[in-house]
Design a protein around this motif. Sequence first.
Motif, PDB file in Angstrom:
ATOM      1  N   SER A 192     -24.682  22.963  -3.511  1.00 43.12           N
ATOM      2  CA  SER A 192     -25.246  21.956  -4.408  1.00 43.12           C
ATOM      3  C   SER A 192     -24.547  20.613  -4.228  1.00 43.12           C
ATOM      4  O   SER A 192     -23.321  20.533  -4.217  1.00 43.12           O
ATOM      5  CB  SER A 192     -25.116  22.405  -5.864  1.00 43.12           C
ATOM      6  OG  SER A 192     -25.457  21.357  -6.748  1.00 43.12           O
ATOM      7  N   ARG A 193     -25.340  19.558  -4.125  1.00 43.39           N
ATOM      8  CA  ARG A 193     -24.751  18.228  -4.008  1.00 43.39           C
ATOM      9  C   ARG A 193     -24.057  17.800  -5.296  1.00 43.39           C
ATOM     10  O   ARG A 193     -23.220  16.903  -5.285  1.00 43.39           O
ATOM     11  CB  ARG A 193     -25.829  17.206  -3.622  1.00 43.39           C
ATOM     12  CG  ARG A 193     -26.383  17.436  -2.224  1.00 43.39           C
ATOM     13  CD  ARG A 193     -27.395  16.394  -1.823  1.00 43.39           C
ATOM     14  NE  ARG A 193     -28.033  16.758  -0.561  1.00 43.39           N
ATOM     15  CZ  ARG A 193     -28.988  16.057   0.022  1.00 43.39           C
ATOM     16  NH1 ARG A 193     -29.416  14.936  -0.546  1.00 43.39           N
ATOM     17  NH2 ARG A 193     -29.524  16.461   1.167  1.00 43.39           N
ATOM     18  N   TYR A 248     -27.967  15.097   6.758  1.00 44.23           N
ATOM     19  CA  TYR A 248     -26.604  15.576   6.556  1.00 44.23           C
ATOM     20  C   TYR A 248     -26.224  16.702   7.529  1.00 44.23           C
ATOM     21  O   TYR A 248     -25.336  17.498   7.251  1.00 44.23           O
ATOM     22  CB  TYR A 248     -26.431  16.078   5.127  1.00 44.23           C
ATOM     23  CG  TYR A 248     -26.460  14.991   4.066  1.00 44.23           C
ATOM     24  CD1 TYR A 248     -26.342  13.645   4.395  1.00 44.23           C
ATOM     25  CD2 TYR A 248     -26.599  15.313   2.724  1.00 44.23           C
ATOM     26  CE1 TYR A 248     -26.366  12.658   3.428  1.00 44.23           C
ATOM     27  CE2 TYR A 248     -26.621  14.335   1.737  1.00 44.23           C
ATOM     28  CZ  TYR A 248     -26.508  13.013   2.106  1.00 44.23           C
ATOM     29  OH  TYR A 248     -26.534  12.030   1.142  1.00 44.23           O
ATOM     30  N   TRP A 269     -20.306  19.002  -4.424  1.00 45.18           N
ATOM     31  CA  TRP A 269     -19.474  18.331  -3.423  1.00 45.18           C
ATOM     32  C   TRP A 269     -19.665  16.816  -3.349  1.00 45.18           C
ATOM     33  O   TRP A 269     -18.809  16.123  -2.809  1.00 45.18           O
ATOM     34  CB  TRP A 269     -19.684  18.936  -2.037  1.00 45.18           C
ATOM     35  CG  TRP A 269     -21.074  18.891  -1.485  1.00 45.18           C
ATOM     36  CD1 TRP A 269     -22.020  19.877  -1.534  1.00 45.18           C
ATOM     37  CD2 TRP A 269     -21.677  17.803  -0.753  1.00 45.18           C
ATOM     38  NE1 TRP A 269     -23.163  19.481  -0.885  1.00 45.18           N
ATOM     39  CE2 TRP A 269     -22.987  18.219  -0.404  1.00 45.18           C
ATOM     40  CE3 TRP A 269     -21.247  16.533  -0.365  1.00 45.18           C
ATOM     41  CZ2 TRP A 269     -23.865  17.407   0.317  1.00 45.18           C
ATOM     42  CZ3 TRP A 269     -22.122  15.721   0.344  1.00 45.18           C
ATOM     43  CH2 TRP A 269     -23.414  16.151   0.678  1.00 45.18           C
ATOM     44  N   MET A 270     -20.759  16.300  -3.906  1.00 48.01           N
ATOM     45  CA  MET A 270     -20.984  14.860  -3.873  1.00 48.01           C
ATOM     46  C   MET A 270     -20.773  14.212  -5.235  1.00 48.01           C
ATOM     47  O   MET A 270     -20.036  13.229  -5.370  1.00 48.01           O
ATOM     48  CB  MET A 270     -22.395  14.546  -3.368  1.00 48.01           C
ATOM     49  CG  MET A 270     -22.742  13.053  -3.369  1.00 48.01           C
ATOM     50  SD  MET A 270     -24.422  12.700  -2.785  1.00 48.01           S
ATOM     51  CE  MET A 270     -24.162  12.730  -1.018  1.00 48.01           C
ATOM     52  N   ASP A 304     -21.995   9.991   0.645  1.00 48.04           N
ATOM     53  CA  ASP A 304     -23.208  10.025   1.464  1.00 48.04           C
ATOM     54  C   ASP A 304     -22.895   9.647   2.912  1.00 48.04           C
ATOM     55  O   ASP A 304     -23.344  10.325   3.850  1.00 48.04           O
ATOM     56  CB  ASP A 304     -24.234   9.061   0.878  1.00 48.04           C
ATOM     57  CG  ASP A 304     -25.445   8.875   1.779  1.00 48.04           C
ATOM     58  OD1 ASP A 304     -26.355   9.722   1.726  1.00 48.04           O
ATOM     59  OD2 ASP A 304     -25.476   7.890   2.552  1.00 48.04           O
ATOM     60  N   HIS A 343     -22.626  17.210   8.352  1.00 49.25           N
ATOM     61  CA  HIS A 343     -21.727  17.633   7.284  1.00 49.25           C
ATOM     62  C   HIS A 343     -21.217  19.051   7.514  1.00 49.25           C
ATOM     63  O   HIS A 343     -20.085  19.384   7.132  1.00 49.25           O
ATOM     64  CB  HIS A 343     -22.466  17.547   5.939  1.00 49.25           C
ATOM     65  CG  HIS A 343     -21.562  17.553   4.759  1.00 49.25           C
ATOM     66  ND1 HIS A 343     -21.756  18.368   3.657  1.00 49.25           N
ATOM     67  CD2 HIS A 343     -20.444  16.842   4.488  1.00 49.25           C
ATOM     68  CE1 HIS A 343     -20.807  18.145   2.777  1.00 49.25           C
ATOM     69  NE2 HIS A 343     -20.003  17.231   3.243  1.00 49.25           N
ATOM     70  N   GLN A 381     -14.449  16.965  -1.068  1.00 50.33           N
ATOM     71  CA  GLN A 381     -15.814  17.151  -0.574  1.00 50.33           C
ATOM     72  C   GLN A 381     -15.907  18.357   0.349  1.00 50.33           C
ATOM     73  O   GLN A 381     -16.853  19.146   0.258  1.00 50.33           O
ATOM     74  CB  GLN A 381     -16.290  15.885   0.148  1.00 50.33           C
ATOM     75  CG  GLN A 381     -17.735  15.954   0.618  1.00 50.33           C
ATOM     76  CD  GLN A 381     -18.328  14.589   0.887  1.00 50.33           C
ATOM     77  OE1 GLN A 381     -17.998  13.622   0.211  1.00 50.33           O
ATOM     78  NE2 GLN A 381     -19.200  14.494   1.867  1.00 50.33           N
ATOM     79  N   ALA A 402     -21.125  12.483   4.672  1.00 49.05           N
ATOM     80  CA  ALA A 402     -22.025  13.585   5.018  1.00 49.05           C
ATOM     81  C   ALA A 402     -22.936  13.222   6.194  1.00 49.05           C
ATOM     82  O   ALA A 402     -23.303  14.084   6.996  1.00 49.05           O
ATOM     83  CB  ALA A 402     -22.858  13.965   3.798  1.00 49.05           C
ATOM     84  N   ALA A 451     -17.811  21.800  -0.944  1.00 45.09           N
ATOM     85  CA  ALA A 451     -19.007  22.123  -0.169  1.00 45.09           C
ATOM     86  C   ALA A 451     -18.964  23.555   0.351  1.00 45.09           C
ATOM     87  O   ALA A 451     -20.013  24.177   0.569  1.00 45.09           O
ATOM     88  CB  ALA A 451     -19.164  21.145   0.989  1.00 45.09           C
TER      89      ALA A 451
END
Length: 301
Positions: free
Chosen positions: A174-175, A5, A178-179, A216, A8, A165, A219, A169
Amino acid sequence: MNDPYRAHAAFIRPAWPVRDIWRVLTMILLVELIFVLSPVGLVLLLPDAARDAYVAGTSAFGTLLQFFSFGVAGLGLVGLLPVLHRRGFWSLVGGRSAAWAKLIQVVWAVGLVLLVVEMLPPRPFADEAVMMRDVGTWLLLLPVGLLALLVQVGTEELFFRGYLQQQLACLSQSRWAWMVFPSVLFGALHYANGYGPADGLIWAVWAALLGLACADLTARTGNLGAAIGLHLANNAFALLLYAVADWPASGLALFVYPYEDPAVLDYSLATLLDPSVIVQALTLGFWVLVMWLAARIAIKR
């Protein structure tokens, strides 16, 4: 070990200068409000025949109107972005030429995989109950249908994998922030597509998984191209190939199943324990995985 990533960081950089949480919450509220109210506005503005077609969504014209209407929320997002965050449209996309290249790569890769699957037995279009519309008319409408779907999926990706996202972020590494959160929200908004609790839950889980795949890819590439490509290929095969007659958004499909009244079907939560429903849900999840892997191969990341 290389960070998958690493791109990202550059993708979220435009969101760093103005990242207050109240601005994010305000944007979510306003964009959702525009999305909810825009159909009401269109119903009031359209002439009678167009209004009826738009509400039903069962003709080619009505289905196209429904897909293009997503652009109203997209314009709202783009218009609010400089007001709330002092940045513009392309900051959501992450590199114009790179995004376009990834979009094309992923559309072809995922589309090819889905096409191969469609040709494997059992072939749905070989069912005698399935009606095939005029191929010539379908081909003439195909470019407009793809453009309308691009507006639809582009609007969703700009908001969920672009705006949310990026902003989340900047607020948390932490994913889950944002994910996962934007994907769960994306899934929850698809619950209304179902005809009952069970159907709605399957829709929500499937959409959340698709959202995770798109997050995913975003990123990994640092732009929205791959996510839009995956989303576009999925929706094109789902909406431009097969439909049930007189069901919403059925006007552009090439193959049409006979009408079935959804009111007589059982969509209660108890049906989630039915083996056929479990297989259906697992199959949907499996195909999200297959499409994601095809996209990964296409972008070589």
